[in-house]
Design a protein around this motif. Structure first.
Motif, PDB file in Angstrom:
ATOM      1  N   MET A   1       3.579 -53.227  13.451  1.00 47.50           N
ATOM      2  CA  MET A   1       4.705 -53.053  14.350  1.00 47.50           C
ATOM      3  C   MET A   1       4.746 -51.635  14.923  1.00 47.50           C
ATOM      4  N   ARG A   2       4.188 -50.694  14.156  1.00 51.04           N
ATOM      5  CA  ARG A   2       4.175 -49.304  14.605  1.00 51.04           C
ATOM      6  C   ARG A   2       3.407 -49.164  15.924  1.00 51.04           C
ATOM      7  N   PHE A   3       2.303 -49.903  16.057  1.00 49.16           N
ATOM      8  CA  PHE A   3       1.504 -49.828  17.282  1.00 49.16           C
ATOM      9  C   PHE A   3       2.235 -50.449  18.466  1.00 49.16           C
ATOM     10  N   VAL A   4       2.962 -51.511  18.216  1.00 49.77           N
ATOM     11  CA  VAL A   4       3.738 -52.154  19.279  1.00 49.77           C
ATOM     12  C   VAL A   4       4.821 -51.205  19.776  1.00 49.77           C
ATOM     13  N   ASN A   5       5.510 -50.536  18.857  1.00 47.47           N
ATOM     14  CA  ASN A   5       6.551 -49.589  19.250  1.00 47.47           C
ATOM     15  C   ASN A   5       5.962 -48.439  20.060  1.00 47.47           C
ATOM     16  N   ALA A   6       4.807 -47.926  19.621  1.00 46.08           N
ATOM     17  CA  ALA A   6       4.149 -46.849  20.358  1.00 46.08           C
ATOM     18  C   ALA A   6       3.755 -47.315  21.757  1.00 46.08           C
ATOM     19  N   PHE A   7       3.236 -48.535  21.856  1.00 45.42           N
ATOM     20  CA  PHE A   7       2.856 -49.078  23.156  1.00 45.42           C
ATOM     21  C   PHE A   7       4.069 -49.245  24.064  1.00 45.42           C
ATOM     22  N   LEU A   8       5.167 -49.738  23.515  1.00 48.96           N
ATOM     23  CA  LEU A   8       6.370 -49.952  24.328  1.00 48.96           C
ATOM     24  C   LEU A   8       6.949 -48.636  24.830  1.00 48.96           C
ATOM     25  N   VAL A   9       7.049 -47.653  23.962  1.00 49.42           N
ATOM     26  CA  VAL A   9       7.625 -46.371  24.373  1.00 49.42           C
ATOM     27  C   VAL A   9       6.690 -45.653  25.343  1.00 49.42           C
ATOM     28  N   GLY A  10       5.411 -45.556  25.000  1.00 54.27           N
ATOM     29  CA  GLY A  10       4.455 -44.906  25.899  1.00 54.27           C
ATOM     30  C   GLY A  10       4.327 -45.623  27.228  1.00 54.27           C
ATOM     31  N   GLY A  11       4.314 -46.956  27.179  1.00 55.35           N
ATOM     32  CA  GLY A  11       4.249 -47.741  28.417  1.00 55.35           C
ATOM     33  C   GLY A  11       5.470 -47.558  29.287  1.00 55.35           C
ATOM     34  N   THR A  12       6.635 -47.455  28.662  1.00 54.11           N
ATOM     35  CA  THR A  12       7.866 -47.222  29.427  1.00 54.11           C
ATOM     36  C   THR A  12       7.839 -45.853  30.098  1.00 54.11           C
ATOM     37  N   LEU A  13       7.359 -44.836  29.380  1.00 50.34           N
ATOM     38  CA  LEU A  13       7.251 -43.509  29.989  1.00 50.34           C
ATOM     39  C   LEU A  13       6.274 -43.520  31.164  1.00 50.34           C
ATOM     40  N   CYS A  14       5.164 -44.226  31.004  1.00 49.63           N
ATOM     41  CA  CYS A  14       4.200 -44.346  32.100  1.00 49.63           C
ATOM     42  C   CYS A  14       4.775 -45.131  33.276  1.00 49.63           C
ATOM     43  N   LEU A  15       5.519 -46.184  32.971  1.00 54.23           N
ATOM     44  CA  LEU A  15       6.150 -46.992  34.020  1.00 54.23           C
ATOM     45  C   LEU A  15       7.128 -46.148  34.840  1.00 54.23           C
ATOM     46  N   ILE A  16       7.920 -45.342  34.166  1.00 52.41           N
ATOM     47  CA  ILE A  16       8.863 -44.469  34.873  1.00 52.41           C
ATOM     48  C   ILE A  16       8.105 -43.501  35.770  1.00 52.41           C
ATOM     49  N   GLY A  17       7.019 -42.921  35.250  1.00 49.58           N
ATOM     50  CA  GLY A  17       6.216 -42.013  36.060  1.00 49.58           C
ATOM     51  C   GLY A  17       5.605 -42.690  37.271  1.00 49.58           C
ATOM     52  N   GLN A  18       5.110 -43.909  37.096  1.00 50.38           N
ATOM     53  CA  GLN A  18       4.514 -44.631  38.216  1.00 50.38           C
ATOM     54  C   GLN A  18       5.555 -44.987  39.268  1.00 50.38           C
ATOM     55  N   ILE A  19       6.744 -45.365  38.833  1.00 56.19           N
ATOM     56  CA  ILE A  19       7.822 -45.651  39.787  1.00 56.19           C
ATOM     57  C   ILE A  19       8.180 -44.389  40.558  1.00 56.19           C
ATOM     58  N   LEU A  20       8.244 -43.257  39.880  1.00 54.15           N
ATOM     59  CA  LEU A  20       8.544 -41.996  40.574  1.00 54.15           C
ATOM     60  C   LEU A  20       7.460 -41.651  41.590  1.00 54.15           C
ATOM     61  N   ILE A  21       6.204 -41.908  41.253  1.00 56.25           N
ATOM     62  CA  ILE A  21       5.115 -41.637  42.198  1.00 56.25           C
ATOM     63  C   ILE A  21       5.204 -42.561  43.406  1.00 56.25           C
ATOM     64  N   ASP A  22       5.484 -43.853  43.158  1.00 56.26           N
ATOM     65  CA  ASP A  22       5.481 -44.840  44.236  1.00 56.26           C
ATOM     66  C   ASP A  22       6.718 -44.779  45.120  1.00 56.26           C
ATOM     67  N   LYS A  23       7.873 -44.526  44.549  1.00 58.39           N
ATOM     68  CA  LYS A  23       9.131 -44.664  45.283  1.00 58.39           C
ATOM     69  C   LYS A  23       9.746 -43.358  45.758  1.00 58.39           C
ATOM     70  N   THR A  24       9.225 -42.216  45.314  1.00 61.75           N
ATOM     71  CA  THR A  24       9.777 -40.937  45.749  1.00 61.75           C
ATOM     72  C   THR A  24       8.686 -40.122  46.419  1.00 61.75           C
ATOM     73  N   LYS A  25       9.083 -39.013  46.979  1.00 60.94           N
ATOM     74  CA  LYS A  25       8.110 -38.110  47.591  1.00 60.94           C
ATOM     75  C   LYS A  25       7.779 -36.942  46.666  1.00 60.94           C
ATOM     76  N   LEU A  26       8.099 -37.098  45.378  1.00 60.14           N
ATOM     77  CA  LEU A  26       7.788 -36.051  44.412  1.00 60.14           C
ATOM     78  C   LEU A  26       6.281 -35.967  44.200  1.00 60.14           C
ATOM     79  N   THR A  27       5.787 -34.754  44.094  1.00 57.62           N
ATOM     80  CA  THR A  27       4.367 -34.568  43.806  1.00 57.62           C
ATOM     81  C   THR A  27       4.126 -34.821  42.314  1.00 57.62           C
TER      82      THR A  27
END
Length: 117
Positions: A1-27
């Motif tokens: 379960m530890r790996f699933v939690n790490a994947f979910l948290v890390g994936g969520t952080l990456c998802l937020i970053g990708q949304i910021l790259i795609d939807k904003t003009k932030l570098t």
């Protein structure tokens, strides 16, 4: 379960970053800096510790984890050294990781052959 939690948290952080790259003009540099600052702020209010306990490496490896590490270092150094810890805490807590990154980068640079474009 530890790996699933790490994947979910890390994936969520990456998802937020990708949304910021795609939807904003932030570098990307501003987004990366924002992640470090967010890690410091969330650590200061006590939220990032809970996220890091749940997500493990999924929370400690990204840049927000670096901000959390620096905030923890400052907090610990202020407890032991007083006001001087404000200046030294972040550097001493993150020095091993930064030093390793420099050594690995130098080694990779010396062992690889650059290609001309």
């Amino acid at each position: 379960m530890r790996f699933v939690n790490a994947f979910l948290v890390g994936g969520t952080l990456c998802l937020i970053g990708q949304i910021l790259i795609d939807k904003t003009k932030l570098t990307p540099a501003r987004i990366l800096t924002g992640y470090v600052v967010a890690g410091v702020v969330l650590s200061a209010i006590g939220v990032y510790g809970v996220i890091a306990d749940f997500g493990g490496a999924g929370a400690s490896v990204p840049l927000s984890g670096f901000g959390h590490l620096m905030a923890q270092g400052v907090r610990d150094a202020v407890d032991t050294d007083g006001a001087m810890g404000i200046l030294t805490g972040a550097l001493s807590s993150a020095s091993a990781g930064v030093g390793a990154a420099i050594i690995f980068s130098l080694t990779a640079g010396l062992l690889s052959k650059p290609k001309e474009k």
